[in-house]
Each structure stands twice: as structure tokens, then as C-alpha cells.
Design a protein around this motif. Structure first.
Motif, PDB file in Angstrom:
ATOM      1  N   SER A  50       0.829  -1.203   0.000  1.00  0.00           N
ATOM      2  CA  SER A  50       0.000   0.000   0.000  1.00  0.00           C
ATOM      3  C   SER A  50       0.865   1.255   0.000  1.00  0.00           C
ATOM      4  O   SER A  50       2.087   1.192   0.123  1.00  0.00           O
ATOM      5  N   LYS A  51       0.206   2.403  -0.129  1.00  0.00           N
ATOM      6  CA  LYS A  51       0.863   3.700   0.032  1.00  0.00           C
ATOM      7  C   LYS A  51       0.248   4.355   1.262  1.00  0.00           C
ATOM      8  O   LYS A  51      -0.919   4.763   1.233  1.00  0.00           O
ATOM      9  N   ILE A  52       1.019   4.427   2.338  1.00  0.00           N
ATOM     10  CA  ILE A  52       0.504   4.859   3.636  1.00  0.00           C
ATOM     11  C   ILE A  52       1.260   6.084   4.133  1.00  0.00           C
ATOM     12  O   ILE A  52       2.493   6.126   4.112  1.00  0.00           O
ATOM     13  N   PHE A  53       0.519   7.076   4.603  1.00  0.00           N
ATOM     14  CA  PHE A  53       1.078   8.276   5.223  1.00  0.00           C
ATOM     15  C   PHE A  53       0.666   8.270   6.686  1.00  0.00           C
ATOM     16  O   PHE A  53      -0.483   8.537   7.007  1.00  0.00           O
ATOM     17  N   VAL A  54       1.606   7.910   7.559  1.00  0.00           N
ATOM     18  CA  VAL A  54       1.323   7.837   8.998  1.00  0.00           C
ATOM     19  C   VAL A  54       1.624   9.181   9.652  1.00  0.00           C
ATOM     20  O   VAL A  54       2.754   9.687   9.556  1.00  0.00           O
ATOM     21  N   LEU A  55       0.620   9.763  10.301  1.00  0.00           N
ATOM     22  CA  LEU A  55       0.811  10.993  11.060  1.00  0.00           C
ATOM     23  C   LEU A  55       0.822  10.636  12.545  1.00  0.00           C
ATOM     24  O   LEU A  55      -0.190  10.163  13.083  1.00  0.00           O
ATOM     25  N   LEU A  56       1.957  10.819  13.192  1.00  0.00           N
ATOM     26  CA  LEU A  56       2.062  10.580  14.630  1.00  0.00           C
ATOM     27  C   LEU A  56       1.593  11.840  15.348  1.00  0.00           C
ATOM     28  O   LEU A  56       2.094  12.940  15.084  1.00  0.00           O
TER      29      LEU A  56
ATOM     30  N   TRP B  18     -12.599   0.851   4.405  1.00  0.00           N
ATOM     31  CA  TRP B  18     -11.512  -0.023   3.967  1.00  0.00           C
ATOM     32  C   TRP B  18     -10.912   0.570   2.690  1.00  0.00           C
ATOM     33  O   TRP B  18     -11.592   0.689   1.673  1.00  0.00           O
ATOM     34  N   PHE B  19      -9.627   0.908   2.717  1.00  0.00           N
ATOM     35  CA  PHE B  19      -8.948   1.539   1.589  1.00  0.00           C
ATOM     36  C   PHE B  19      -8.034   0.518   0.918  1.00  0.00           C
ATOM     37  O   PHE B  19      -7.207  -0.115   1.585  1.00  0.00           O
ATOM     38  N   LEU B  20      -8.174   0.372  -0.380  1.00  0.00           N
ATOM     39  CA  LEU B  20      -7.474  -0.703  -1.091  1.00  0.00           C
ATOM     40  C   LEU B  20      -5.961  -0.496  -1.150  1.00  0.00           C
ATOM     41  O   LEU B  20      -5.478   0.627  -1.347  1.00  0.00           O
ATOM     42  N   ALA B  21      -5.233  -1.604  -0.965  1.00  0.00           N
ATOM     43  CA  ALA B  21      -3.789  -1.602  -1.169  1.00  0.00           C
ATOM     44  C   ALA B  21      -3.517  -1.214  -2.616  1.00  0.00           C
ATOM     45  O   ALA B  21      -4.277  -1.562  -3.525  1.00  0.00           O
ATOM     46  N   LYS B  22      -2.417  -0.515  -2.844  1.00  0.00           N
ATOM     47  CA  LYS B  22      -2.152   0.071  -4.163  1.00  0.00           C
ATOM     48  C   LYS B  22      -2.110  -0.973  -5.270  1.00  0.00           C
ATOM     49  O   LYS B  22      -2.657  -0.770  -6.356  1.00  0.00           O
TER      50      LYS B  22
ATOM     51  N   PRO C  19     -13.105   7.564  -7.620  1.00  0.00           N
ATOM     52  CA  PRO C  19     -12.490   8.029  -6.364  1.00  0.00           C
ATOM     53  C   PRO C  19     -10.961   8.043  -6.439  1.00  0.00           C
ATOM     54  O   PRO C  19     -10.349   7.226  -7.129  1.00  0.00           O
ATOM     55  N   ASN C  20     -10.369   8.970  -5.713  1.00  0.00           N
ATOM     56  CA  ASN C  20      -8.918   9.118  -5.683  1.00  0.00           C
ATOM     57  C   ASN C  20      -8.237   7.838  -5.214  1.00  0.00           C
ATOM     58  O   ASN C  20      -7.231   7.415  -5.756  1.00  0.00           O
ATOM     59  N   ILE C  21      -8.789   7.225  -4.178  1.00  0.00           N
ATOM     60  CA  ILE C  21      -8.343   5.912  -3.692  1.00  0.00           C
ATOM     61  C   ILE C  21      -9.584   5.035  -3.600  1.00  0.00           C
ATOM     62  O   ILE C  21     -10.572   5.404  -2.955  1.00  0.00           O
ATOM     63  N   LEU C  22      -9.562   3.880  -4.253  1.00  0.00           N
ATOM     64  CA  LEU C  22     -10.720   2.988  -4.212  1.00  0.00           C
ATOM     65  C   LEU C  22     -10.912   2.491  -2.776  1.00  0.00           C
ATOM     66  O   LEU C  22      -9.954   2.127  -2.090  1.00  0.00           O
ATOM     67  N   HIS C  23     -12.169   2.453  -2.342  1.00  0.00           N
ATOM     68  CA  HIS C  23     -12.443   2.111  -0.947  1.00  0.00           C
ATOM     69  C   HIS C  23     -13.892   1.674  -0.782  1.00  0.00           C
ATOM     70  O   HIS C  23     -14.724   1.883  -1.667  1.00  0.00           O
TER      71      HIS C  23
ATOM     72  N   ILE D 173      -6.824  -1.591   3.937  1.00  0.00           N
ATOM     73  CA  ILE D 173      -6.481  -1.103   5.271  1.00  0.00           C
ATOM     74  C   ILE D 173      -7.686  -0.353   5.824  1.00  0.00           C
ATOM     75  O   ILE D 173      -8.253   0.513   5.141  1.00  0.00           O
ATOM     76  N   PHE D 174      -8.089  -0.674   7.059  1.00  0.00           N
ATOM     77  CA  PHE D 174      -9.202   0.044   7.675  1.00  0.00           C
ATOM     78  C   PHE D 174      -8.656   1.318   8.316  1.00  0.00           C
ATOM     79  O   PHE D 174      -7.822   1.286   9.214  1.00  0.00           O
TER      80      PHE D 174
END
Length: 404
Positions: A31-37, A174-178, A226-230, A376-377
Motif C-alpha cells: 500500500s501507500k501509507i502516510f502515517v501521522l504521529l 476499507w482503503f485498497l492496497a495500491k 475516487p482518488n483511492i478505491l475504498h 487497510i481500515f
């Protein structure tokens, strides 16, 4: 690492699924994930960030606001102090240096968060917001001694209100893995291409606004995707929607956040308004499905829980994505009335299955074999209505899918 928490390690159960669940780890890597802590200074963000970076050391990149001497305070400036950090983020995204980007900052400022959500949308990254679960994360007295910025008790107390309340998304889902998203976009293209070439379809063009079969171009008709399929689970409207705060507080939602799930597609369907994929949710996934999800859009009808679960693949111009779920329920409503549609041929390849025609331009292919997609949920926190133009040629469609 086992997805089960070890009795000898009680902290394991406090860790997010992306650190301890095997299936999630595999899904994150695809996937393409942007984690914000997010959290107060000294609450444990840096430790969590380094642990995630180490877990995904071959595919991740950790960027910290501390590296740029950005002091975590209530700001009244224009945010110019983030210029260099944002340059690094932009370079990282554009050069595809990592598919998992971790940003360590307090993330207490909403204007700053909106800028980061725009970043994620521009580069098609799923946003995951994580906060440390340390016992002292909101204890300003302890944090005064733990934070390396030497912030005073008063400064910490000023920051705390903006970090105490959960940050609710526009919607959870649920956001689809790339990799699977790119594959499903191609499958959607193949479905529309085969459907449009079906003789039976060409004889029933009026519902789609066409009279001449030679002018038919379903990819052009379904102008956006959609920008990201979900698959949307719960619409929250950033906390303004009824029941959104209660949903977010559910233990199952908290434990599932950032977790990987496999979704099962059983059918593809098209109406003059939308094209979508019908999902069959597992018992575990149904726990995340609101009890009133179907009744929200069709209050006078009764449907089994999860009937509305779908992935929007495209819509006609000016049609909102929410219409796809409504269209799916119209199919199910007809089926409940004993109408299975007129059988009008079969499709082949990745969309193999029998084609059924219902009234008013409603087409559905029940797949001979279910399509599985990893997801990814998480939540969508950006602006509503962000979409990608769906071009009318095979070359155009594939051009928008960036293969990692």
C-alpha cells in the motif's frame, strides 16, 4: 511477529495492528501509507515512529519536525517554518522514495493537518493517524520533565485541549492496497469495455443517453472515479454526522484502525449513474458495519446487514459517490421481490460471469469467481469530492494508475 499478543508482553496489545498483525504487515507493504504521529511532546511519538520505521525498514521513511527545530506551540504565523520539511515531504513523495511515510509532529494545528491531507490526496496515500498509548500521554506534569523542548507546564496545558479529542474523518472505511487498487481499476475498465460491446447492451442505450451505438463510450460516460478505491463503513462528516462519535469510540473500531482486511467482490454492476463492485463482508468485517447503514439511504426498506457494502469504481458527471450504494440496494430490492433480471450473455477474463439485465439500464454480472482485494481500515480526512478523471481510452486509464 505473531498477530496474537503474548501474555509475557502486555504492551503488545497496546500497539497498532500495523506493528503486530501479520496480514496487516503484508498489506501495508503493498500500500501507500502516510502515517501521522499525533500527541503532546514527550508522549512517546518518536519511540513509536522509530518502531514503525524499523518494522518496515526497506520501504519506509521517517521524517520528524524536530529535525527542523519546529517548536510545538500554538501558532499564529503562516506556517513558513514548515517550508523545508514540506520540501522533503514533496521530494519523498515525487521520487517514490518510500511507500510508507511516517511524519513525527504534534499535529495539533488543524490548518496544518489540512495541508498534510492535501499532500496525501495529491500523491494517493492512505492516511493513518496514530497516537502513543503511554500512560502519561496527557499528563502535563510528567510531560514537562519528559519533553526535550523543555516546554513549561503552562505551554503543555495550552496544547492539550487540541489533542484530547479524537480527530474524526469524513468517513471510516476499507482503503485498497495500491497493487490491488491498480488491478481493480483495470478490471473495471475490462468490465465496461465488454459490457459496452455486448449486443444486448447496444440495443438498450437510451437509459444511458445514447441513440447511436457508435457514440457509446462507457469510460467517458463514467467521467470520474475516487482518488483511492475504498468501501465506506461509516460517514462521519468530521464528527458532525449523527452517531459518528459513538462509532469511533467502539472498541472494535479502535482495535481495527490501521488493520489489514481482505475484501471479497462477488459482482460488478452498472447503472446510468454509477459503476461499482458488490462486496460480501465477513463476520469480522460486519462488526465494523453500522446497524443503520442501509436504512440511512432507504429508510422504508429492510435489508440484511452489509447489503450496501460496495466499492465505487466510477460515476457519471455530477453524480456523487454515495449514489453507488443506493443503486446497489435497488438491485437487491428487485432480487428480494423475486426478480433476478434477464440473462443476456456472459463476460470472460477477469470479469467472467453471467450478465443480468434489470430495468432502467441496470446491469449486473455475478462473478464466476470472487475477486479478493487487500485493504487497510482507516479514515479519509481530506476534502470531500476528491476524484480522478476516468479517461476514455485504455491508455488513459492505465496512465492514472501508478504501479509501485
Amino acid at each position: 511477529m505473531s498477530s496474537q499478543a503474548s501474555p509475557k508482553d502486555p504492551q503488545e496489545g497496546q500497539k497498532p495492528p500495523l506493528l503486530v498483525d501479520d496480514h496487516t504487515v503484508v498489506t501495508i507493504r503493498e500500500s501507500k501509507i502516510f502515517v501521522l504521529l499525533r500527541g503532546l511532546p514527550g508522549s512517546g511519538k518518536s519511540t513509536l515512529g522509530k518502531e514503525i520505521e524499523q518494522k518496515y525498514k526497506d520501504t519506509s521513511r521517517l521524517i520528524s519536525a524536530d529535525q527542523y527545530e519546529i517548536k510545538p506551540v500554538i501558532r499564529s504565523s503562516s506556517g513558513a517554518d514548515y517550508t523545508k520539511l514540506d520540501d522533503e515531504l514533496t521530494t519523498c513523495f515525487e521520487r517514490r522514495e518510500a511507500n510508507l511515510v511516517i511524519l513525527d509532529d504534534t499535529h495539533h494545528d488543524h490548518e496544518r493537518l489540512e495541508e498534510l491531507f492535501d499532500f496525501a490526496n495529491k500523491y494517493h496515500f492512505i492516511v493513518v493517524i496514530l497516537e502513543p498509548k503511554t500512560p502519561w500521554r496527557l499528563d502535563c506534569a510528567q510531560l514537562k520533565d519528559r519533553n526535550h523542548w523543555k516546554l513549561s507546564l503552562e505551554e503543555l496545558k495550552n496544547l492539550r485541549p487540541s489533542l484530547e479529542k479524537d480527530l474524526l474523518p469524513l468517513y471510516f472505511g476499507w482503503f485498497l492496497a495500491k497493487r490491488d487498487e491498480d488491478s481493480l481499476r483495470k478490471t473495471s475498465h475490462e468490465f465496461l469495455e465488454q459490457l459496452g460491446n455486448l449486443k444486448a447492451f447496444k440495443k438498450r442505450l437510451l437509459a444511458y443517453g445514447y441513440e447511436d451505438k457508435h457514440k457509446l463510450d462507457l469510460l467517458k460516460h463514467f467521467a470520474k472515479t475516487p482518488n483511492i478505491l475504498h468501501c465506506t463503513a461509516k460517514f462521519c462528516d468530521y464528527g458532525k454526522a449523527v452517531g459518528s462519535e459513538e462509532y469511533a469510540r467502539q472498541e472494535v473500531v479502535k482495535k481495527s484502525y490501521s488493520k489489514g482486511y481482505t475484501l471479497h467482490i462477488t459482482a460488478l454492476f452498472a447503472t446510468p449513474r454509477t459503476v461499482g463492485a458488490r462486496l460480501e463482508l465477513t463476520e469480522e468485517q460486519l462488526l465494523l458495519w453500522p446497524l443503520d447503514a442501509e436504512r440511512e439511504v432507504m429508510p422504508k426498506d429492510s435489508f440484511p446487514r452489509g447489503s450496501r457494502a460496495h466499492i465505487t469504481l466510477g460515476t457519471a458527471a455530477e453524480v456523487q459517490d454515495v449514489q453507488t450504494g443506493i443503486d446497489l440496494l435497488e438491485f437487491i430490492k428487485l432480487q428480494q421481490a423475486g426478480r433476478e433480471g434477464e440473462s443476456l450473455g456472459e463476460l470472460t477474463g477477469s470479469v467472467a460471469g453471467k450478465v443480468s439485465y434489470f430495468d432502467n439500464g441496470m446491469w449486473m454480472v455475478n462473478l464466476s469467481r470472487k475477486i479478493e482485494v487487500k485493504s487497510i481500515f482507516s479514515g479519509y480526512y481530506g476534502k470531500p469530492g476528491v476524484s480522478v478523471p476516468l479517461r476514455g481510452s485504455k491508455k488513459g486509464l492505465l496512465h492514472q494508475c501508478h504501479i509501485m
